[in-house]
Motif scaffolding. Structure first.
Motif, mmCIF file in Angstrom:
data_model
loop_
_atom_site.group_PDB
_atom_site.id
_atom_site.type_symbol
_atom_site.label_atom_id
_atom_site.label_comp_id
_atom_site.label_asym_id
_atom_site.label_seq_id
_atom_site.Cartn_x
_atom_site.Cartn_y
_atom_site.Cartn_z
ATOM 1 N N ILE A 4 5.508 -3.254 -1.459
ATOM 2 C CA ILE A 4 6.539 -2.369 -0.925
ATOM 3 C C ILE A 4 6.442 -2.280 0.595
ATOM 4 O O ILE A 4 5.406 -1.900 1.140
ATOM 5 N N ASN A 5 7.500 -2.681 1.269
ATOM 6 C CA ASN A 5 7.676 -2.433 2.695
ATOM 7 C C ASN A 5 9.169 -2.460 2.991
ATOM 8 O O ASN A 5 9.983 -2.767 2.119
ATOM 9 N N ASP A 6 9.540 -2.144 4.213
ATOM 10 C CA ASP A 6 10.972 -2.057 4.550
ATOM 11 C C ASP A 6 11.691 -3.370 4.266
ATOM 12 O O ASP A 6 12.783 -3.383 3.679
ATOM 13 N N LYS A 7 11.085 -4.464 4.687
ATOM 14 C CA LYS A 7 11.724 -5.777 4.536
ATOM 15 C C LYS A 7 11.973 -6.121 3.076
ATOM 16 O O LYS A 7 13.077 -6.557 2.699
ATOM 17 N N ASN A 8 10.982 -5.913 2.221
ATOM 18 C CA ASN A 8 11.121 -6.264 0.808
ATOM 19 C C ASN A 8 12.128 -5.364 0.089
ATOM 20 O O ASN A 8 12.887 -5.821 -0.775
ATOM 21 N N LEU A 9 12.126 -4.073 0.444
ATOM 22 C CA LEU A 9 13.080 -3.157 -0.187
ATOM 23 C C LEU A 9 14.511 -3.508 0.191
ATOM 24 O O LEU A 9 15.414 -3.505 -0.658
ATOM 25 N N ILE A 10 14.740 -3.816 1.466
ATOM 26 C CA ILE A 10 16.072 -4.198 1.924
ATOM 27 C C ILE A 10 16.490 -5.520 1.294
ATOM 28 O O ILE A 10 17.643 -5.692 0.865
ATOM 29 N N SER A 11 15.553 -6.460 1.198
ATOM 30 C CA SER A 11 15.850 -7.765 0.600
ATOM 31 C C SER A 11 16.290 -7.612 -0.854
ATOM 32 O O SER A 11 17.240 -8.269 -1.296
ATOM 33 N N ASP A 12 15.620 -6.752 -1.611
ATOM 34 C CA ASP A 12 15.998 -6.535 -3.014
ATOM 35 C C ASP A 12 17.398 -5.931 -3.124
ATOM 36 O O ASP A 12 18.181 -6.305 -4.008
ATOM 37 N N ILE A 13 17.717 -4.975 -2.242
ATOM 38 C CA ILE A 13 19.045 -4.362 -2.273
ATOM 39 C C ILE A 13 20.117 -5.389 -1.948
ATOM 40 O O ILE A 13 21.181 -5.438 -2.582
ATOM 41 N N GLU A 14 19.835 -6.257 -0.955
ATOM 42 C CA GLU A 14 20.812 -7.268 -0.527
ATOM 43 C C GLU A 14 21.013 -8.362 -1.565
ATOM 44 O O GLU A 14 22.137 -8.794 -1.838
ATOM 45 N N GLU A 15 19.910 -8.834 -2.151
ATOM 46 C CA GLU A 15 19.970 -10.025 -2.989
ATOM 47 C C GLU A 15 19.862 -9.714 -4.481
ATOM 48 O O GLU A 15 20.813 -9.923 -5.239
ATOM 49 N N GLU A 16 18.722 -9.195 -4.897
ATOM 50 C CA GLU A 16 18.492 -9.032 -6.335
ATOM 51 C C GLU A 16 19.427 -8.014 -6.973
ATOM 52 O O GLU A 16 19.911 -8.217 -8.088
ATOM 53 N N LEU A 48 19.027 -3.806 10.335
ATOM 54 C CA LEU A 48 17.954 -2.925 10.803
ATOM 55 C C LEU A 48 16.662 -3.671 11.107
ATOM 56 O O LEU A 48 15.829 -3.191 11.877
ATOM 57 N N LEU A 49 16.476 -4.828 10.488
ATOM 58 C CA LEU A 49 15.242 -5.589 10.676
ATOM 59 C C LEU A 49 15.375 -6.522 11.874
ATOM 60 O O LEU A 49 16.355 -7.247 12.012
ATOM 61 N N ILE A 50 14.372 -6.523 12.731
ATOM 62 C CA ILE A 50 14.367 -7.340 13.948
ATOM 63 C C ILE A 50 13.355 -8.464 13.802
ATOM 64 O O ILE A 50 12.177 -8.222 13.500
ATOM 65 N N ASP A 51 13.823 -9.706 14.002
ATOM 66 C CA ASP A 51 12.940 -10.885 14.007
ATOM 67 C C ASP A 51 12.095 -10.991 12.744
ATOM 68 O O ASP A 51 10.931 -11.405 12.801
ATOM 69 N N GLY A 52 12.643 -10.590 11.620
ATOM 70 C CA GLY A 52 11.946 -10.752 10.353
ATOM 71 C C GLY A 52 10.730 -9.865 10.167
ATOM 72 O O GLY A 52 9.892 -10.127 9.301
ATOM 73 N N LYS A 53 10.595 -8.800 10.958
ATOM 74 C CA LYS A 53 9.440 -7.905 10.834
ATOM 75 C C LYS A 53 9.489 -7.138 9.511
ATOM 76 O O LYS A 53 10.542 -6.926 8.937
#
Length: 505
Positions: A4-16, A48-53
Protein backbone atom coordinates in the motif's frame (compact mmCIF):
# COMPACT_ATOMS: atom_id res chain seq x y z
CA UNK A 1 0.29 -9.24 0.58
CA UNK A 2 -0.76 -6.07 -1.25
CA UNK A 3 1.77 -3.24 -0.93
CA UNK A 4 0.00 0.00 0.00
CA UNK A 5 1.27 3.41 -1.07
CA UNK A 6 -0.12 6.39 -2.98
CA UNK A 7 1.16 5.17 -6.34
CA UNK A 8 -0.27 1.65 -6.03
CA UNK A 9 -3.65 2.85 -4.75
CA UNK A 10 -4.00 5.34 -7.60
CA UNK A 11 -2.87 2.72 -10.12
CA UNK A 12 -5.57 0.29 -8.95
CA UNK A 13 -8.27 2.97 -9.22
CA UNK A 14 -7.10 3.93 -12.73
CA UNK A 15 -6.56 0.45 -14.14
CA UNK A 16 -7.90 -2.49 -12.16
CA UNK A 17 -11.10 -0.89 -10.89
CA UNK A 18 -11.96 1.06 -14.06
CA UNK A 19 -13.51 -2.04 -15.68
CA UNK A 20 -15.69 -2.67 -12.62
CA UNK A 21 -16.76 0.98 -12.57
CA UNK A 22 -17.74 0.94 -16.27
CA UNK A 23 -19.65 -2.30 -15.78
CA UNK A 24 -21.58 -0.78 -12.90
CA UNK A 25 -22.37 2.29 -14.99
CA UNK A 26 -23.74 0.11 -17.80
CA UNK A 27 -26.36 -1.27 -15.42
CA UNK A 28 -27.99 2.17 -15.40
CA UNK A 29 -28.34 2.28 -19.17
CA UNK A 30 -28.44 5.73 -20.68
CA UNK A 31 -28.38 7.61 -17.40
CA UNK A 32 -25.51 10.08 -17.19
CA UNK A 33 -24.39 11.14 -13.73
CA UNK A 34 -21.31 12.27 -11.86
CA UNK A 35 -19.75 10.13 -9.16
CA UNK A 36 -16.52 10.03 -7.09
CA UNK A 37 -14.81 7.47 -9.36
CA UNK A 38 -15.69 8.92 -12.75
CA UNK A 39 -13.13 9.64 -15.49
CA UNK A 40 -12.55 13.21 -14.35
CA UNK A 41 -11.54 12.06 -10.86
CA UNK A 42 -9.38 9.21 -12.14
CA UNK A 43 -7.54 11.65 -14.43
CA UNK A 44 -6.99 14.08 -11.54
CA UNK A 45 -5.57 11.30 -9.38
CA UNK A 46 -3.09 10.30 -12.08
CA UNK A 47 -1.75 13.88 -12.27
CA UNK A 48 -0.96 13.94 -8.54
CA UNK A 49 2.09 11.70 -8.91
CA UNK A 50 5.34 13.36 -10.01
CA UNK A 51 8.05 11.42 -11.88
CA UNK A 52 6.63 8.06 -10.85
CA UNK A 53 7.23 8.63 -7.11
CA UNK A 54 5.44 6.38 -4.63
CA UNK A 55 3.95 9.21 -2.57
CA UNK A 56 2.15 12.44 -3.38
CA UNK A 57 4.51 15.35 -2.77
CA UNK A 58 3.52 18.14 -0.39
CA UNK A 59 4.05 20.60 -3.24
CA UNK A 60 0.88 19.11 -4.78
CA UNK A 61 -1.30 20.48 -2.00
CA UNK A 62 -3.20 22.91 -4.29
CA UNK A 63 -4.19 20.07 -6.65
CA UNK A 64 -5.14 17.92 -3.67
CA UNK A 65 -7.37 20.68 -2.31
CA UNK A 66 -9.21 20.83 -5.64
CA UNK A 67 -9.57 17.06 -5.67
CA UNK A 68 -10.94 17.08 -2.11
CA UNK A 69 -13.75 19.52 -2.86
CA UNK A 70 -14.45 17.94 -6.26
CA UNK A 71 -14.90 14.50 -4.69
CA UNK A 72 -17.35 15.83 -2.12
CA UNK A 73 -19.21 17.74 -4.83
CA UNK A 74 -19.58 14.61 -6.98
CA UNK A 75 -20.57 12.45 -4.00
CA UNK A 76 -23.47 14.73 -3.08
CA UNK A 77 -24.60 15.03 -6.70
CA UNK A 78 -24.54 11.24 -7.06
CA UNK A 79 -26.55 10.67 -3.87
CA UNK A 80 -29.13 13.24 -4.95
CA UNK A 81 -29.33 11.72 -8.44
CA UNK A 82 -30.42 8.31 -7.09
CA UNK A 83 -32.94 9.76 -4.62
CA UNK A 84 -36.18 8.76 -6.37
CA UNK A 85 -38.04 11.60 -4.66
CA UNK A 86 -35.93 14.07 -6.67
CA UNK A 87 -36.60 14.72 -10.39
CA UNK A 88 -33.29 13.56 -11.90
CA UNK A 89 -34.16 9.93 -12.67
CA UNK A 90 -37.34 11.01 -14.46
CA UNK A 91 -36.20 14.23 -16.14
CA UNK A 92 -32.85 14.24 -17.97
CA UNK A 93 -33.01 18.03 -18.32
CA UNK A 94 -32.53 18.36 -14.58
CA UNK A 95 -29.09 17.98 -12.97
CA UNK A 96 -28.31 17.84 -9.24
CA UNK A 97 -26.42 20.61 -7.44
CA UNK A 98 -24.39 20.24 -4.23
CA UNK A 99 -25.84 23.20 -2.33
CA UNK A 100 -23.65 24.39 0.55
CA UNK A 101 -20.42 23.10 -0.97
CA UNK A 102 -19.10 26.69 -1.13
CA UNK A 103 -19.54 27.07 2.64
CA UNK A 104 -17.73 23.80 3.22
CA UNK A 105 -14.90 24.94 0.94
CA UNK A 106 -14.56 28.19 2.90
CA UNK A 107 -14.43 26.24 6.16
CA UNK A 108 -11.80 23.98 4.61
CA UNK A 109 -9.63 27.03 3.89
CA UNK A 110 -9.96 28.23 7.49
CA UNK A 111 -9.14 24.71 8.64
CA UNK A 112 -5.95 24.74 6.55
CA UNK A 113 -4.87 28.13 7.88
CA UNK A 114 -5.42 26.88 11.43
CA UNK A 115 -3.30 23.79 10.86
CA UNK A 116 -0.41 25.87 9.52
CA UNK A 117 -0.63 28.07 12.62
CA UNK A 118 -0.96 25.08 14.94
CA UNK A 119 2.23 23.40 13.74
CA UNK A 120 4.16 26.58 12.95
CA UNK A 121 4.65 25.24 9.46
CA UNK A 122 4.55 26.60 5.94
CA UNK A 123 1.46 26.46 3.77
CA UNK A 124 2.82 23.24 2.27
CA UNK A 125 2.35 21.45 5.59
CA UNK A 126 -1.23 20.36 5.23
CA UNK A 127 -1.30 16.89 6.69
CA UNK A 128 -5.09 16.84 7.16
CA UNK A 129 -6.01 16.92 3.46
CA UNK A 130 -3.34 14.34 2.57
CA UNK A 131 -4.56 12.06 5.34
CA UNK A 132 -8.23 12.32 4.37
CA UNK A 133 -7.57 11.64 0.66
CA UNK A 134 -5.25 8.72 1.50
CA UNK A 135 -7.86 7.31 3.89
CA UNK A 136 -10.40 7.58 1.06
CA UNK A 137 -8.09 5.79 -1.43
CA UNK A 138 -7.32 3.05 1.10
CA UNK A 139 -11.04 2.55 1.70
CA UNK A 140 -11.75 2.38 -2.05
CA UNK A 141 -9.05 -0.30 -2.32
CA UNK A 142 -10.54 -2.33 0.55
CA UNK A 143 -14.08 -1.97 -0.83
CA UNK A 144 -13.28 -2.94 -4.42
CA UNK A 145 -10.30 -5.34 -4.28
CA UNK A 146 -11.42 -9.01 -4.43
CA UNK A 147 -9.60 -10.82 -1.60
CA UNK A 148 -11.70 -13.96 -1.28
CA UNK A 149 -11.61 -17.16 -3.31
CA UNK A 150 -15.16 -16.48 -4.51
CA UNK A 151 -13.89 -13.12 -5.90
CA UNK A 152 -16.49 -11.27 -3.87
CA UNK A 153 -15.82 -7.59 -3.27
CA UNK A 154 -16.35 -5.97 0.09
CA UNK A 155 -18.66 -3.21 -1.15
CA UNK A 156 -21.31 -5.80 -2.08
CA UNK A 157 -21.37 -6.98 1.54
CA UNK A 158 -21.84 -3.59 3.21
CA UNK A 159 -24.52 -3.53 5.91
CA UNK A 160 -26.36 -0.79 7.78
CA UNK A 161 -25.46 -0.36 11.44
CA UNK A 162 -28.18 -1.92 13.56
CA UNK A 163 -30.49 -2.65 10.63
CA UNK A 164 -31.21 -6.25 9.64
CA UNK A 165 -33.88 -5.36 7.04
CA UNK A 166 -32.50 -6.55 3.70
CA UNK A 167 -34.84 -4.16 1.88
CA UNK A 168 -32.48 -1.34 2.81
CA UNK A 169 -28.94 -2.75 2.60
CA UNK A 170 -29.66 -4.53 -0.70
CA UNK A 171 -31.09 -1.43 -2.34
CA UNK A 172 -28.26 1.03 -1.82
CA UNK A 173 -26.41 0.80 -5.12
CA UNK A 174 -22.70 0.68 -5.90
CA UNK A 175 -22.31 4.41 -6.61
CA UNK A 176 -24.34 5.43 -3.56
CA UNK A 177 -22.02 3.36 -1.36
CA UNK A 178 -18.92 4.88 -2.98
CA UNK A 179 -20.41 8.35 -2.45
CA UNK A 180 -21.21 7.58 1.18
CA UNK A 181 -17.64 6.41 1.76
CA UNK A 182 -16.31 9.54 0.04
CA UNK A 183 -18.14 11.87 2.41
CA UNK A 184 -17.20 9.76 5.44
CA UNK A 185 -13.48 9.58 4.60
CA UNK A 186 -12.98 13.16 3.41
CA UNK A 187 -14.95 14.88 6.19
CA UNK A 188 -14.21 12.74 9.25
CA UNK A 189 -11.56 15.12 10.67
CA UNK A 190 -13.21 18.47 9.90
CA UNK A 191 -13.86 19.03 13.61
CA UNK A 192 -10.22 18.55 14.59
CA UNK A 193 -9.32 22.29 14.82
CA UNK A 194 -12.20 22.94 17.22
CA UNK A 195 -11.22 20.00 19.43
CA UNK A 196 -7.61 21.19 19.41
CA UNK A 197 -8.63 24.80 20.16
CA UNK A 198 -10.30 23.68 23.39
CA UNK A 199 -7.09 21.89 24.42
CA UNK A 200 -5.01 24.98 23.60
CA UNK A 201 -7.23 27.19 25.75
CA UNK A 202 -7.04 24.72 28.65
CA UNK A 203 -3.24 24.69 28.53
CA UNK A 204 -3.09 28.47 28.06
CA UNK A 205 -5.04 28.92 31.28
CA UNK A 206 -2.59 26.67 33.14
CA UNK A 207 0.35 28.66 31.75
CA UNK A 208 -1.26 31.96 32.76
CA UNK A 209 -1.29 30.81 36.39
CA UNK A 210 2.47 31.41 36.43
CA UNK A 211 1.71 35.14 36.11
CA UNK A 212 -1.83 35.56 37.43
CA UNK A 213 -3.20 33.49 40.38
CA UNK A 214 -6.74 33.17 38.94
CA UNK A 215 -6.68 33.99 35.24
CA UNK A 216 -10.11 34.79 33.80
CA UNK A 217 -9.46 33.44 30.31
CA UNK A 218 -12.46 32.43 28.22
CA UNK A 219 -12.12 28.67 27.95
CA UNK A 220 -15.59 27.25 27.50
CA UNK A 221 -16.82 26.14 24.08
CA UNK A 222 -20.09 24.87 25.48
CA UNK A 223 -23.31 25.25 23.49
CA UNK A 224 -26.46 27.00 24.61
CA UNK A 225 -29.83 28.19 23.36
CA UNK A 226 -30.66 27.51 19.72
CA UNK A 227 -27.22 26.02 19.05
CA UNK A 228 -27.76 23.39 21.72
CA UNK A 229 -31.21 22.55 20.32
CA UNK A 230 -29.80 22.07 16.80
CA UNK A 231 -26.98 19.86 18.09
CA UNK A 232 -29.45 17.76 20.09
CA UNK A 233 -31.59 17.34 16.97
CA UNK A 234 -28.58 16.14 14.97
CA UNK A 235 -27.60 13.69 17.72
CA UNK A 236 -31.12 12.28 17.79
CA UNK A 237 -30.97 11.92 14.01
CA UNK A 238 -27.77 9.85 14.32
CA UNK A 239 -29.22 7.80 17.17
CA UNK A 240 -32.46 6.79 15.43
CA UNK A 241 -33.37 3.57 13.62
CA UNK A 242 -36.36 2.70 11.48
CA UNK A 243 -38.97 0.25 12.77
CA UNK A 244 -41.44 -1.41 10.38
CA UNK A 245 -45.04 -0.37 11.04
CA UNK A 246 -47.29 -1.62 8.25
CA UNK A 247 -47.86 -1.72 4.50
CA UNK A 248 -49.71 1.00 2.63
CA UNK A 249 -51.96 -1.57 0.98
CA UNK A 250 -52.27 -5.30 0.51
CA UNK A 251 -50.22 -6.39 -2.50
CA UNK A 252 -50.94 -9.16 -4.94
CA UNK A 253 -48.77 -12.25 -4.71
CA UNK A 254 -47.27 -11.57 -8.14
CA UNK A 255 -46.27 -8.01 -7.34
CA UNK A 256 -42.51 -7.37 -7.10
CA UNK A 257 -40.70 -4.99 -4.75
CA UNK A 258 -43.47 -5.18 -2.17
CA UNK A 259 -41.21 -3.43 0.34
CA UNK A 260 -41.92 -0.18 -1.55
CA UNK A 261 -45.34 -0.16 0.17
CA UNK A 262 -43.83 -0.39 3.66
CA UNK A 263 -44.31 2.32 6.27
CA UNK A 264 -41.80 2.89 9.09
CA UNK A 265 -41.54 4.71 12.39
CA UNK A 266 -38.36 6.35 13.70
CA UNK A 267 -37.20 5.35 17.17
CA UNK A 268 -34.32 6.97 19.07
CA UNK A 269 -31.87 4.42 20.51
CA UNK A 270 -31.09 5.73 24.04
CA UNK A 271 -27.61 4.18 24.25
CA UNK A 272 -26.46 5.85 21.04
CA UNK A 273 -28.05 9.13 22.11
CA UNK A 274 -26.28 9.20 25.48
CA UNK A 275 -22.92 8.14 24.03
CA UNK A 276 -22.98 10.74 21.27
CA UNK A 277 -24.13 13.44 23.71
CA UNK A 278 -21.21 12.58 25.97
CA UNK A 279 -18.86 12.66 22.97
CA UNK A 280 -20.05 16.17 22.04
CA UNK A 281 -19.67 17.24 25.67
CA UNK A 282 -16.02 16.13 25.49
CA UNK A 283 -15.61 18.01 22.22
CA UNK A 284 -14.49 14.94 20.26
CA UNK A 285 -13.72 15.96 16.70
CA UNK A 286 -15.62 13.07 15.09
CA UNK A 287 -19.05 14.21 16.25
CA UNK A 288 -18.12 17.86 15.64
CA UNK A 289 -17.35 16.87 12.03
CA UNK A 290 -20.84 15.36 11.73
CA UNK A 291 -22.44 18.53 13.08
CA UNK A 292 -20.39 20.70 10.70
CA UNK A 293 -21.44 18.94 7.50
CA UNK A 294 -25.05 18.62 8.66
CA UNK A 295 -25.27 22.38 9.17
CA UNK A 296 -23.33 23.37 6.04
CA UNK A 297 -24.69 21.00 3.41
CA UNK A 298 -28.31 21.33 2.27
CA UNK A 299 -28.22 17.61 1.44
CA UNK A 300 -28.36 16.91 5.19
CA UNK A 301 -30.55 19.86 6.16
CA UNK A 302 -33.25 18.48 3.85
CA UNK A 303 -33.18 15.06 5.51
CA UNK A 304 -36.62 13.61 6.14
CA UNK A 305 -36.59 13.27 9.94
CA UNK A 306 -39.30 13.99 12.48
CA UNK A 307 -39.07 13.76 16.27
CA UNK A 308 -42.78 12.88 16.50
CA UNK A 309 -43.06 9.17 17.32
CA UNK A 310 -46.18 8.84 15.16
CA UNK A 311 -44.58 10.27 12.04
CA UNK A 312 -44.72 7.69 9.23
CA UNK A 313 -41.87 7.27 6.75
CA UNK A 314 -42.44 5.80 3.33
CA UNK A 315 -39.85 3.31 2.09
CA UNK A 316 -37.73 5.81 0.12
CA UNK A 317 -37.89 8.29 3.01
CA UNK A 318 -36.52 5.59 5.31
CA UNK A 319 -33.84 4.50 2.79
CA UNK A 320 -32.61 8.05 2.35
CA UNK A 321 -32.64 8.52 6.12
CA UNK A 322 -30.33 5.52 6.53
CA UNK A 323 -27.91 6.75 3.85
CA UNK A 324 -27.50 10.10 5.61
CA UNK A 325 -27.46 8.59 9.09
CA UNK A 326 -24.71 6.12 8.18
CA UNK A 327 -22.47 8.93 6.92
CA UNK A 328 -22.91 10.97 10.10
CA UNK A 329 -22.74 7.98 12.45
CA UNK A 330 -19.49 6.68 10.96
CA UNK A 331 -17.77 10.04 11.45
CA UNK A 332 -19.12 10.50 14.98
CA UNK A 333 -18.21 6.97 16.06
CA UNK A 334 -14.55 7.05 15.03
CA UNK A 335 -13.65 9.21 18.06
CA UNK A 336 -16.34 7.88 20.41
CA UNK A 337 -14.80 4.96 22.27
CA UNK A 338 -18.11 4.26 24.04
CA UNK A 339 -19.40 2.88 20.72
CA UNK A 340 -18.23 -0.68 20.05
CA UNK A 341 -18.27 -2.45 16.69
CA UNK A 342 -19.83 -5.86 16.15
CA UNK A 343 -19.58 -6.11 12.36
CA UNK A 344 -16.75 -5.15 10.04
CA UNK A 345 -19.17 -4.51 7.17
CA UNK A 346 -20.40 -1.11 8.43
CA UNK A 347 -18.92 2.21 7.35
CA UNK A 348 -18.16 2.92 11.03
CA UNK A 349 -15.79 -0.08 11.19
CA UNK A 350 -14.23 0.64 7.80
CA UNK A 351 -13.51 4.27 8.71
CA UNK A 352 -12.01 3.32 12.06
CA UNK A 353 -9.62 0.79 10.51
CA UNK A 354 -8.65 2.84 7.44
CA UNK A 355 -8.10 5.90 9.62
CA UNK A 356 -5.82 3.91 11.92
CA UNK A 357 -3.92 2.16 9.12
CA UNK A 358 -3.23 5.35 7.13
CA UNK A 359 0.10 6.37 8.61
CA UNK A 360 2.44 6.23 5.61
CA UNK A 361 3.83 9.60 4.57
CA UNK A 362 2.42 11.48 7.55
CA UNK A 363 4.45 14.22 9.21
CA UNK A 364 3.35 13.52 12.77
CA UNK A 365 5.26 10.32 13.36
CA UNK A 366 6.85 11.56 16.57
CA UNK A 367 3.42 11.20 18.20
CA UNK A 368 3.36 7.46 17.54
CA UNK A 369 6.92 6.29 16.99
CA UNK A 370 9.36 8.73 18.57
CA UNK A 371 12.24 9.70 16.33
CA UNK A 372 10.84 8.36 13.06
CA UNK A 373 10.67 10.08 9.68
CA UNK A 374 7.53 10.27 7.45
CA UNK A 375 8.72 7.47 5.15
CA UNK A 376 9.81 5.13 7.94
CA UNK A 377 6.64 3.02 7.77
CA UNK A 378 5.35 0.78 4.99
CA UNK A 379 1.92 -0.85 5.00
CA UNK A 380 0.81 -4.04 3.30
CA UNK A 381 -2.58 -5.79 3.49
CA UNK A 382 -2.90 -9.54 3.37
CA UNK A 383 -6.65 -9.74 3.78
CA UNK A 384 -9.54 -7.31 4.23
CA UNK A 385 -12.74 -9.35 4.14
CA UNK A 386 -15.86 -9.36 6.35
CA UNK A 387 -14.51 -12.13 8.59
CA UNK A 388 -10.83 -11.11 8.84
CA UNK A 389 -8.43 -8.20 8.51
CA UNK A 390 -4.74 -9.10 8.31
CA UNK A 391 -2.20 -6.30 7.87
CA UNK A 392 1.53 -5.78 8.18
CA UNK A 393 3.70 -2.75 8.91
CA UNK A 394 7.42 -2.51 8.27
CA UNK A 395 8.94 0.15 10.52
CA UNK A 396 12.45 1.51 10.25
CA UNK A 397 13.87 2.42 13.68
CA UNK A 398 17.53 2.19 12.73
CA UNK A 399 18.21 5.76 13.83
CA UNK A 400 16.98 5.12 17.39
CA UNK A 401 19.90 4.20 19.65
CA UNK A 402 18.58 5.00 23.15
CA UNK A 403 17.06 1.92 24.75
CA UNK A 404 14.48 3.87 26.76
CA UNK A 405 13.10 5.57 23.63
CA UNK A 406 12.73 2.14 22.05
CA UNK A 407 10.93 0.83 25.15
CA UNK A 408 8.65 3.86 25.09
CA UNK A 409 7.80 3.17 21.45
CA UNK A 410 6.78 -0.42 22.17
CA UNK A 411 4.65 0.70 25.11
CA UNK A 412 3.09 3.40 22.93
CA UNK A 413 2.15 0.78 20.31
CA UNK A 414 0.53 -1.31 23.04
CA UNK A 415 -1.43 1.58 24.54
CA UNK A 416 -2.43 3.52 21.42
CA UNK A 417 -3.19 0.54 19.25
CA UNK A 418 -3.80 -2.73 21.07
CA UNK A 419 -5.55 -1.30 24.14
CA UNK A 420 -7.46 1.24 22.03
CA UNK A 421 -8.63 -1.41 19.55
CA UNK A 422 -9.71 -3.66 22.39
CA UNK A 423 -12.09 -0.93 23.57
CA UNK A 424 -13.58 -0.41 20.11
CA UNK A 425 -13.91 -4.16 19.46
CA UNK A 426 -14.67 -5.04 23.09
CA UNK A 427 -17.01 -7.72 24.33
CA UNK A 428 -20.51 -6.54 25.15
CA UNK A 429 -24.15 -7.18 24.46
CA UNK A 430 -24.67 -9.04 21.18
CA UNK A 431 -20.91 -9.47 20.51
CA UNK A 432 -21.50 -13.20 20.29
CA UNK A 433 -22.54 -12.29 16.76
CA UNK A 434 -19.08 -10.90 15.98
CA UNK A 435 -17.38 -12.98 13.29
CA UNK A 436 -14.25 -11.07 12.29
CA UNK A 437 -10.66 -11.22 13.54
CA UNK A 438 -8.14 -8.38 13.36
CA UNK A 439 -4.47 -9.39 13.13
CA UNK A 440 -1.55 -6.99 12.76
CA UNK A 441 2.15 -7.77 12.37
CA UNK A 442 4.82 -5.12 12.86
CA UNK A 443 8.39 -5.79 11.72
CA UNK A 444 10.72 -3.26 13.33
CA UNK A 445 14.18 -2.86 11.81
CA UNK A 446 16.74 -1.82 14.44
CA UNK A 447 20.22 -0.35 14.09
CA UNK A 448 22.45 -2.93 12.47
CA UNK A 449 26.17 -3.35 13.06
CA UNK A 450 27.96 -5.77 10.78
CA UNK A 451 26.11 -8.72 9.33
CA UNK A 452 24.13 -9.75 12.41
CA UNK A 453 20.36 -9.42 12.10
CA UNK A 454 18.71 -6.91 14.41
CA UNK A 455 14.95 -7.03 13.96
CA UNK A 456 11.99 -7.26 16.30
CA UNK A 457 8.51 -8.53 15.45
CA UNK A 458 5.29 -7.57 17.22
CA UNK A 459 2.08 -9.41 16.40
CA UNK A 460 -1.22 -8.75 18.05
CA UNK A 461 -4.67 -10.13 17.41
CA UNK A 462 -8.22 -9.32 18.40
CA UNK A 463 -10.22 -12.49 17.94
CA UNK A 464 -13.98 -12.81 17.52
CA UNK A 465 -14.45 -15.82 19.76
CA UNK A 466 -10.91 -16.74 20.90
CA UNK A 467 -8.34 -15.26 23.26
CA UNK A 468 -6.62 -12.01 22.26
CA UNK A 469 -2.84 -11.66 22.40
CA UNK A 470 0.06 -9.20 22.05
CA UNK A 471 3.33 -11.00 21.19
CA UNK A 472 6.82 -9.52 21.09
CA UNK A 473 9.40 -11.71 19.36
CA UNK A 474 13.05 -10.85 20.14
CA UNK A 475 14.59 -13.95 18.55
CA UNK A 476 16.06 -12.06 15.58
CA UNK A 477 17.45 -9.14 17.56
CA UNK A 478 21.16 -9.38 18.36
CA UNK A 479 20.75 -6.23 20.46
CA UNK A 480 17.75 -7.01 22.67
CA UNK A 481 17.48 -10.79 22.81
CA UNK A 482 18.66 -11.06 26.41
CA UNK A 483 17.08 -11.57 29.83
CA UNK A 484 17.96 -8.11 31.10
CA UNK A 485 16.05 -6.34 28.31
CA UNK A 486 13.12 -8.77 28.59
CA UNK A 487 12.73 -7.88 32.26
CA UNK A 488 12.75 -4.14 31.56
CA UNK A 489 10.29 -4.67 28.74
CA UNK A 490 7.95 -6.73 30.88
CA UNK A 491 7.85 -4.00 33.53
CA UNK A 492 6.42 -1.61 30.92
CA UNK A 493 3.18 -3.64 30.96
CA UNK A 494 2.88 -4.29 34.71
CA UNK A 495 0.22 -1.63 35.25
CA UNK A 496 -1.94 -2.63 32.31
CA UNK A 497 -5.11 -4.61 32.93
CA UNK A 498 -4.22 -6.58 29.79
CA UNK A 499 -0.71 -7.62 30.93
CA UNK A 500 -1.71 -11.29 30.92
CA UNK A 501 -2.21 -11.03 27.16
CA UNK A 502 1.39 -9.90 26.58
CA UNK A 503 3.86 -12.61 25.52
CA UNK A 504 7.59 -11.90 25.19
CA UNK A 505 9.50 -14.54 23.21
Amino acid sequence: MFNINDKNLISDIEEEFSGLIKKQQQEFGNYEFEHPLDEEIRSALEKLLIDGKETIEYSQVAQLDKLWISLINKAIKCLRFFDSREPFLKNSDKTPVAYGIDKLDEYHERYSAFESLLYGASSYYRDHVFHSVRTWMLGVFCLLKPMEEEKKIFIDQITIDGCSDDAFKSNINFFEKISMWTLVALCHDLGYPLEKSQQILDRTQKMMKEFIPNPSIWNNFGFSGVQDSINEYIIKFMSTKMVFKKKLAEESEAEEDTYLKNLYLGRVQPKYYLKYTKSLEHFDHGIISSVIIYKMLLYFLESDFNLNDDYEYKYEDARQFYIRREILRAMASHTCSDIYNIYLTTFSSILFLCDELQEWGRKSWNELYSGLQPHAVKLSIGKFVPHEVNVKEEINMEQIEEEQIFLDNIKRIFERQYEHYKVIFRDGQYTQAREFNFIKTMEIQLKQTGTRENKLVIEYALKAQEKNYFRINLNNSCQYNNNSFKERLRKEFDKSEYREEVYIE
